[in-house]
Design a protein around this motif. Structure first.
Motif, PDB file in Angstrom:
ATOM      1  N   VAL A  75       0.924  -1.144   0.076  1.00  0.00           N
ATOM      2  CA  VAL A  75      -0.126  -0.159  -0.119  1.00  0.00           C
ATOM      3  C   VAL A  75       0.903   1.153   0.092  1.00  0.00           C
ATOM      4  CG1 VAL A  75      -1.667   1.282   1.229  1.00  0.00           C
ATOM      5  CG2 VAL A  75      -1.971  -1.323   1.217  1.00  0.00           C
ATOM      6  N   SER A  76       1.855   1.225   0.669  1.00  0.00           N
ATOM      7  CA  SER A  76       2.940   2.389   0.857  1.00  0.00           C
ATOM      8  C   SER A  76       3.674   2.525  -0.599  1.00  0.00           C
ATOM      9  CB  SER A  76       4.061   2.128   1.934  1.00  0.00           C
ATOM     10  OG  SER A  76       4.752   3.263   1.959  1.00  0.00           O
ATOM     11  N   LEU A  78       2.523   1.716  -3.428  1.00  0.00           N
ATOM     12  CA  LEU A  78       1.584   2.085  -4.424  1.00  0.00           C
ATOM     13  C   LEU A  78       1.045   3.522  -4.164  1.00  0.00           C
ATOM     14  CD1 LEU A  78      -0.821  -1.054  -4.390  1.00  0.00           C
ATOM     15  CD2 LEU A  78       0.767  -0.458  -6.128  1.00  0.00           C
ATOM     16  N   ALA A  79       0.895   3.947  -2.930  1.00  0.00           N
ATOM     17  CA  ALA A  79       0.532   5.252  -2.706  1.00  0.00           C
ATOM     18  C   ALA A  79       1.504   6.271  -3.074  1.00  0.00           C
ATOM     19  CB  ALA A  79       0.279   5.501  -1.095  1.00  0.00           C
ATOM     20  N   SER A  80       2.830   5.918  -2.663  1.00  0.00           N
ATOM     21  CA  SER A  80       4.109   6.967  -3.100  1.00  0.00           C
ATOM     22  C   SER A  80       4.083   6.936  -4.630  1.00  0.00           C
ATOM     23  CB  SER A  80       5.516   6.390  -2.719  1.00  0.00           C
ATOM     24  OG  SER A  80       6.409   6.844  -3.011  1.00  0.00           O
ATOM     25  N   THR A  81       4.045   5.939  -5.374  1.00  0.00           N
ATOM     26  CA  THR A  81       3.916   6.025  -6.989  1.00  0.00           C
ATOM     27  C   THR A  81       2.740   6.703  -7.576  1.00  0.00           C
ATOM     28  OG1 THR A  81       4.661   3.625  -6.869  1.00  0.00           O
ATOM     29  CG2 THR A  81       3.765   4.491  -8.857  1.00  0.00           C
ATOM     30  N   CYS A  82       1.722   6.651  -6.914  1.00  0.00           N
ATOM     31  CA  CYS A  82       0.436   7.486  -7.172  1.00  0.00           C
ATOM     32  C   CYS A  82       0.811   9.007  -6.935  1.00  0.00           C
ATOM     33  CB  CYS A  82      -0.848   7.036  -6.863  1.00  0.00           C
ATOM     34  SG  CYS A  82      -1.515   5.478  -7.179  1.00  0.00           S
ATOM     35  N   TYR A  83       1.347   9.191  -5.800  1.00  0.00           N
ATOM     36  CA  TYR A  83       1.646  10.518  -5.248  1.00  0.00           C
ATOM     37  C   TYR A  83       2.570  11.284  -6.122  1.00  0.00           C
ATOM     38  CZ  TYR A  83       2.287  14.235  -1.826  1.00  0.00           C
ATOM     39  OH  TYR A  83       2.437  15.563  -1.134  1.00  0.00           O
ATOM     40  N   VAL A 189      -2.051   4.004   9.707  1.00  0.00           N
ATOM     41  CA  VAL A 189      -2.438   4.763   8.362  1.00  0.00           C
ATOM     42  C   VAL A 189      -1.405   5.061   7.270  1.00  0.00           C
ATOM     43  CG1 VAL A 189      -3.712   6.813   7.533  1.00  0.00           C
ATOM     44  CG2 VAL A 189      -4.301   5.775   9.686  1.00  0.00           C
ATOM     45  N   VAL A 190      -1.624   4.664   6.051  1.00  0.00           N
ATOM     46  CA  VAL A 190      -0.728   4.836   5.007  1.00  0.00           C
ATOM     47  C   VAL A 190      -1.088   6.304   4.518  1.00  0.00           C
ATOM     48  CG1 VAL A 190       0.294   4.412   2.723  1.00  0.00           C
ATOM     49  CG2 VAL A 190      -0.129   2.731   4.579  1.00  0.00           C
ATOM     50  N   LEU A 191      -0.298   7.347   4.637  1.00  0.00           N
ATOM     51  CA  LEU A 191      -0.425   8.622   4.051  1.00  0.00           C
ATOM     52  C   LEU A 191      -0.404   8.808   2.618  1.00  0.00           C
ATOM     53  CD1 LEU A 191       1.304  10.568   7.053  1.00  0.00           C
ATOM     54  CD2 LEU A 191      -1.384  10.103   6.741  1.00  0.00           C
ATOM     55  N   GLY A 227      -6.059   9.209   4.298  1.00  0.00           N
ATOM     56  CA  GLY A 227      -5.125   8.293   4.205  1.00  0.00           C
ATOM     57  C   GLY A 227      -5.665   6.844   3.989  1.00  0.00           C
ATOM     58  N   PHE A 228      -5.061   5.749   3.850  1.00  0.00           N
ATOM     59  CA  PHE A 228      -5.411   4.504   3.789  1.00  0.00           C
ATOM     60  C   PHE A 228      -5.444   3.865   5.417  1.00  0.00           C
ATOM     61  CE2 PHE A 228      -4.040   5.237  -0.523  1.00  0.00           C
ATOM     62  CZ  PHE A 228      -4.852   4.962  -1.127  1.00  0.00           C
ATOM     63  N   ILE A 229      -6.434   3.449   5.806  1.00  0.00           N
ATOM     64  CA  ILE A 229      -6.315   2.775   7.093  1.00  0.00           C
ATOM     65  C   ILE A 229      -6.089   1.210   6.783  1.00  0.00           C
ATOM     66  CG2 ILE A 229      -7.647   1.885   9.111  1.00  0.00           C
ATOM     67  CD1 ILE A 229      -9.429   4.322   8.878  1.00  0.00           C
ATOM     68  N   THR A 230      -4.947   0.904   7.311  1.00  0.00           N
ATOM     69  CA  THR A 230      -4.511  -0.592   6.750  1.00  0.00           C
ATOM     70  C   THR A 230      -4.287  -1.503   7.985  1.00  0.00           C
ATOM     71  OG1 THR A 230      -2.138   0.362   7.086  1.00  0.00           O
ATOM     72  CG2 THR A 230      -3.041   0.029   4.727  1.00  0.00           C
ATOM     73  N   GLN A 231      -4.870  -0.883   9.346  1.00  0.00           N
ATOM     74  CA  GLN A 231      -4.973  -1.841  10.577  1.00  0.00           C
ATOM     75  C   GLN A 231      -5.562  -1.037  11.542  1.00  0.00           C
ATOM     76  OE1 GLN A 231      -1.069  -3.601  11.894  1.00  0.00           O
ATOM     77  NE2 GLN A 231      -1.957  -3.323  14.221  1.00  0.00           N
ATOM     78  N   ALA A 232      -6.435  -1.645  12.232  1.00  0.00           N
ATOM     79  CA  ALA A 232      -7.021  -0.990  13.158  1.00  0.00           C
ATOM     80  C   ALA A 232      -7.157  -1.895  14.465  1.00  0.00           C
ATOM     81  CB  ALA A 232      -8.740  -0.974  12.936  1.00  0.00           C
TER      82      ALA A 232
END
Length: 481
Positions: A75-76, A78-83, A189-191, A227-232
């Protein structure tokens, strides 16, 4: 919006309706595949359509691609790539939302998090558990069987726990056990830029904390915009020794809701108290094969020790009787209680069955308990005057209720009346010191109402928070603010 499909020998063919997206290239999609593998990236039209809408009436807005990460590290990345490319990002759980929260109104990449489905850490002595975003509430309670514990937040749909955190979900048990806001202890959360945040500190799970700003509370209810909630990490509760459910009919809406208010004012620790109007009861009877009286009705449930439940039932019975309520129809065994509550949980589908071929729009408001009788009576009058079919169902124990409005999507006049009614209902709740949404969230449809509810200063504060965490406005853009 750009639409994509795979073509033999030419990679991706782009169909554009508007300005081209500079980030949308074969190279970009290849960079996503490099993170999760080719099988976990799709630009197929049917897949994108599936991820472009929830259960609301908001139109489908497909993303340009869908990815299925397996780990927080993916997720991290992928988010960095999109960002870095300026590509919008939309989190996707089970798709059971009711305010268009997953619609990709600017296109972008949908992150389907359902394959991250592990229960990570159960601490029975501390009443906590950590879960990944693909774990649903039913899956968690199945996992907890035999532990003496359960997770009680129950919005009806079998939603994912992290999705429930993102929308600050509530449901039938909130009157006793609270909403997601009261039951989330920590979030991973992945920012938007790919950094990983632990809102309460990594691996920490105290029952309370006074350390710093409440970052956990900030992300609960953020609807995927921060952000993406990846664990709760969530609270668990002990399974009660005794559980009894009951159904009781009333001669009027006011009598049923007055009973609710009086039960709460008496301090009876009721676990669930749900209201269904006579239209909803008729729909449930037909859909679920039941034979309850078609009148305003309360569904109640009592939790506690055997003696404590007996006292709760007796005290509630006196209040119900004073408001001309019928005798209780009891359900004590698990199977009987499941059947009773299945009828309540199927209310959405029962309402849809009233008008085959039509769509449904579920409103959602919440008012102080003391204003509940007034707002429900006024709402019933408004429904009749508007000539709309709108069964009412509500978590009246915490002042929250819904109108499930039937609408012909091809009838512009009816669509207009539904929209106008929903706005009047929201503003009626605001006028009674309530909120335009108790649990569905703001999403696409209630952004102006949010401004009216909180005011310009509060809204601008939210906008500054959004800008600080997501300066490129790439996280679920167009929602909430």
């Amino acid at each position: 919006m750009a639409f994509l499909r795979r073509t033999v020998g030419s990679g991706i063919r782009r169909y554009s309706q508007g300005a081209a997206k500079e980030w949308l290239t074969d190279d970009f999609l290849d960079s996503l595949r490099a993170v999760v593998g080719s099988a976990k990236v799709s630009a197929a039209a049917v897949v994108r359509e599936q991820h472009g809408h929830d259960e609301s009436m908001h139109r489908c807005c497909p993303p340009d691609a869908v990815v299925w990460p397996q780990t927080v590290e993916q997720v991290s990345l992928l988010a960095s790539t999109c960002y870095s490319r300026g590509a919008p990002m939309i989190p996707f759980g089970t798709g059971t939302g009711l305010e268009g929260g997953v619609s990709a109104i600017q296109g972008g990449v949908c992150f389907n998090l359902t394959q991250m489905d592990r229960v990570l850490e159960l601490n029975t002595e501390d009443f906590t558990v950590a879960v990944e975003p693909g774990v649903t509430r039913k899956a968690l309670n199945h996992f907890l069987r035999g532990s003496g514990l359960w997770f009680p937040v129950d919005p009806g749909a079998d939603a994912s726990l992290c999705g429930m955190a993102a929308t600050s979900a509530s449901g039938t048990n909130a009157v006793r056990y609270g909403t997601m806001r009261q039951n989330v202890l920590n979030l991973q959360v992945v920012l938007p830029d790919g950094k990983v945040l632990h809102t309460g500190g990594q691996n920490r799970r105290p029952r309370k904390s006074a350390a710093g700003y409440n970052l956990t509370g900030l992300f609960v209810g953020s609807e995927g915009t921060l952000g993406f909630i990846t664990q709760a990490t969530v609270r668990l509760h002990g399974i009660p020794e005794a559980t009894v459910a009951a159904v009781c009919g009333f001669p009027s809406v006011k009598a049923a809701v007055d009973s609710t208010v009086q039960i709460l004012q008496a301090g009876i620790p009721i676990a669930r108290i749900e209201f269904l109007d006579e239209v909803m009861m008729g729909a449930c009877n037909r859909y679920s094969g039941l034979s309850y009286a078609e009148q305003p009705t309360l569904f109640l449930e009592f939790h506690g020790s055997t003696g404590g439940v007996r006292e709760q039932v007796e005290a509630t019975g006196e209040i119900v009787k004073s408001n001309d309520g019928s005798d209780f129809a009891w359900a004590q065994e698990q199977e009987a209680r499941d059947q009773l509550w299945a009828a309540r949980h199927n209310a959405w589908y029962a309402a849809l069955a009233l008008c085959p071929g039509r769509k449904a729009y579920s409103t959602d408001v919440c008012v102080p308990i003391s204003r509940l009788p007034e707002v429900l009576v006024e709402t019933k009058k408004d429904l009749l005057a508007s000539k709309l079919t709108g069964p009412i169902v509500g978590h009246v124990g915490d002042g929250n209720f819904h109108c499930i409005l039937m609408c012909d999507s091809e009838d512009d006049d009816e669509k207009g009346r539904v929209k106008e009614f929903a706005e009047r209902l929201a503003r009626r709740a605001l006028a009674m010191d309530g909120t335009c949404t108790g649990e569905h969230g703001v999403g696409l449809g209630k952004r102006q109402l949010l401004r009216e509810e909180v005011g310009d200063v509060a809204l601008s504060t939210m906008q500054r928070i959004k800008a600080a965490l997501d300066p490129k406005n790439l996280m679920n853009p167009g929602k909430v603010l």
